[in-house]
Design a protein around this motif. Structure first.
Motif, short mmCIF file in Angstrom:
data_model
loop_
_atom_site.label_atom_id
_atom_site.label_comp_id
_atom_site.label_asym_id
_atom_site.label_seq_id
_atom_site.Cartn_x
_atom_site.Cartn_y
_atom_site.Cartn_z
N GLY A 25 0.83 -1.20 0.00
CA GLY A 25 0.00 0.00 0.00
C GLY A 25 0.85 1.24 0.00
N THR A 26 0.29 2.33 0.49
CA THR A 26 1.00 3.60 0.57
C THR A 26 1.62 3.73 1.97
OG1 THR A 26 -0.91 4.82 1.37
CG2 THR A 26 -0.64 4.66 -1.03
N ALA A 27 2.31 4.82 2.20
CA ALA A 27 2.92 5.05 3.51
C ALA A 27 1.86 5.33 4.58
CB ALA A 27 3.92 6.21 3.43
N ILE A 28 0.63 5.58 4.18
CA ILE A 28 -0.45 5.76 5.15
C ILE A 28 -0.81 4.38 5.68
CG2 ILE A 28 -2.82 6.54 5.50
CD1 ILE A 28 -2.34 8.43 3.06
N ARG A 29 -0.46 4.11 6.92
CA ARG A 29 -0.56 2.76 7.46
C ARG A 29 -1.97 2.17 7.47
NH1 ARG A 29 3.62 5.04 9.90
NH2 ARG A 29 5.58 3.92 9.95
N GLY A 30 -2.98 2.95 7.67
CA GLY A 30 -4.34 2.42 7.73
C GLY A 30 -4.81 1.81 6.42
N GLY A 31 -4.19 2.18 5.32
CA GLY A 31 -4.60 1.68 4.02
C GLY A 31 -3.78 0.52 3.50
N ARG A 32 -2.87 -0.03 4.31
CA ARG A 32 -2.00 -1.11 3.84
C ARG A 32 -2.75 -2.44 3.89
NH1 ARG A 32 2.48 0.18 2.43
NH2 ARG A 32 3.56 -1.75 2.81
N GLN A 33 -2.48 -3.30 2.91
CA GLN A 33 -3.10 -4.62 2.82
C GLN A 33 -2.07 -5.67 3.22
OE1 GLN A 33 -4.37 -5.01 -1.25
NE2 GLN A 33 -5.40 -3.04 -1.24
N TYR A 34 -2.36 -6.43 4.26
CA TYR A 34 -1.43 -7.45 4.72
C TYR A 34 -1.53 -8.72 3.88
CZ TYR A 34 -0.19 -4.53 8.59
OH TYR A 34 0.30 -3.48 9.33
N ARG A 35 -0.37 -9.34 3.63
CA ARG A 35 -0.31 -10.60 2.89
C ARG A 35 -0.92 -11.69 3.75
NH1 ARG A 35 -0.24 -8.78 -1.64
NH2 ARG A 35 -1.36 -7.52 -0.24
N SER A 36 -1.57 -12.64 3.10
CA SER A 36 -2.19 -13.77 3.80
C SER A 36 -1.11 -14.78 4.21
CB SER A 36 -3.20 -14.46 2.88
OG SER A 36 -2.51 -15.16 1.84
N PRO A 37 -1.42 -15.63 5.19
CA PRO A 37 -0.46 -16.68 5.55
C PRO A 37 -0.09 -17.57 4.36
CG PRO A 37 -2.13 -16.48 7.26
CD PRO A 37 -2.56 -15.60 6.10
N ALA A 38 -1.03 -17.81 3.45
CA ALA A 38 -0.73 -18.64 2.27
C ALA A 38 0.28 -17.94 1.36
CB ALA A 38 -2.01 -18.95 1.50
N GLU A 39 0.14 -16.62 1.18
CA GLU A 39 1.10 -15.87 0.36
C GLU A 39 2.48 -15.85 1.03
OE1 GLU A 39 -0.98 -12.32 -1.97
OE2 GLU A 39 -1.50 -12.36 0.16
N ILE A 40 2.49 -15.61 2.33
CA ILE A 40 3.77 -15.56 3.05
C ILE A 40 4.47 -16.92 3.00
CG2 ILE A 40 4.77 -15.34 5.37
CD1 ILE A 40 2.86 -12.95 5.77
N ALA A 41 3.70 -17.99 2.97
CA ALA A 41 4.29 -19.34 2.90
C ALA A 41 5.05 -19.57 1.60
CB ALA A 41 3.20 -20.40 3.07
N THR A 42 4.79 -18.77 0.56
CA THR A 42 5.52 -18.93 -0.70
C THR A 42 6.92 -18.31 -0.65
OG1 THR A 42 4.68 -16.88 -1.73
CG2 THR A 42 3.34 -18.88 -2.00
N ILE A 43 7.20 -17.52 0.38
CA ILE A 43 8.53 -16.91 0.55
C ILE A 43 9.44 -17.93 1.21
CG2 ILE A 43 9.85 -15.04 1.61
CD1 ILE A 43 7.22 -13.39 1.60
N ARG A 44 10.48 -18.35 0.49
CA ARG A 44 11.43 -19.32 1.06
C ARG A 44 12.39 -18.56 1.98
NH1 ARG A 44 13.03 -21.72 -4.44
NH2 ARG A 44 14.97 -20.84 -3.72
N ARG A 45 12.62 -19.13 3.16
CA ARG A 45 13.47 -18.47 4.14
C ARG A 45 14.39 -19.48 4.81
NH1 ARG A 45 8.06 -16.88 6.73
NH2 ARG A 45 7.46 -18.34 5.16
N GLY A 46 15.59 -19.02 5.13
CA GLY A 46 16.53 -19.83 5.87
C GLY A 46 17.33 -18.91 6.79
N SER A 47 17.57 -19.36 8.01
CA SER A 47 18.33 -18.51 8.93
C SER A 47 19.36 -19.32 9.68
CB SER A 47 17.40 -17.80 9.92
OG SER A 47 16.76 -18.74 10.74
N VAL A 48 20.40 -18.63 10.13
CA VAL A 48 21.46 -19.22 10.94
C VAL A 48 21.62 -18.30 12.15
CG1 VAL A 48 23.92 -19.75 11.06
CG2 VAL A 48 22.65 -20.15 8.93
N ILE A 49 21.61 -18.89 13.33
CA ILE A 49 21.80 -18.12 14.56
C ILE A 49 22.99 -18.70 15.30
CG2 ILE A 49 20.79 -17.40 16.76
CD1 ILE A 49 18.03 -17.78 15.42
N LYS A 50 23.96 -17.86 15.67
CA LYS A 50 25.13 -18.29 16.44
C LYS A 50 25.15 -17.50 17.74
CE LYS A 50 27.79 -19.40 12.34
NZ LYS A 50 28.99 -19.14 11.57
#
Length: 124
Positions: A25-50
């Motif tokens: 959306g725009t910088a006006i926070r009230g008008g932003r559309q959040y991604r659904s859990p299904a959409e977020i699940a398509t983002i591949r992620r990997g992390s390393v913590i030391k």
């Protein structure tokens, strides 16, 4: 990330284990559309913590073009966009904030497209 220069942008927020929050959306926070859990699940992620001496972590995120469905994008190769990268530690014993492209604001506010830098995508 502002892909089209039309006043809208996509934001992606990750914690050290890869949990993601994303909106459009725009910088006006009230008008932003959040991604659904299904959409977020398509983002591949990997992390390393030391945690040997200090806590150190890395995150790799592969964001598919389908996430940018408000714009018709078949490739990022050769495109430019505007964006920024941040590290927030507001809830830590010693709060800290870091941005790739400097933000000049009285208090931390990372939703300021006016301070985005230029991103240039190259083909691999």
């Amino acid at each position: 990330m502002d892909i089209a220069g039309d006043g809208t942008y996509y934001n992606f927020e990750f914690n050290c284990i890869g949990t993601c929050l994303s909106a459009y959306g725009t910088a006006i926070r009230g008008g932003r559309q959040y991604r659904s859990p299904a959409e977020i699940a398509t983002i591949r992620r990997g992390s390393v913590i030391k945690t040997e001496m200090d806590v150190y972590w890395e995150l790799i995120a592969v964001i598919p073009l389908s996430i940018f469905h408000h714009h018709s994008i078949s490739s990022l190769s050769g495109r430019t966009a505007r964006g920024n990268f941040y590290k927030c530690g507001e809830d830590l014993p010693h709060p800290h904030y870091l941005a790739w492209n400097d933000i000049r604001a009285e208090k931390p506010d990372f939703h300021q497209p006016g301070f985005f830098g230029t991103l240039v995508f190259q083909s691999m």
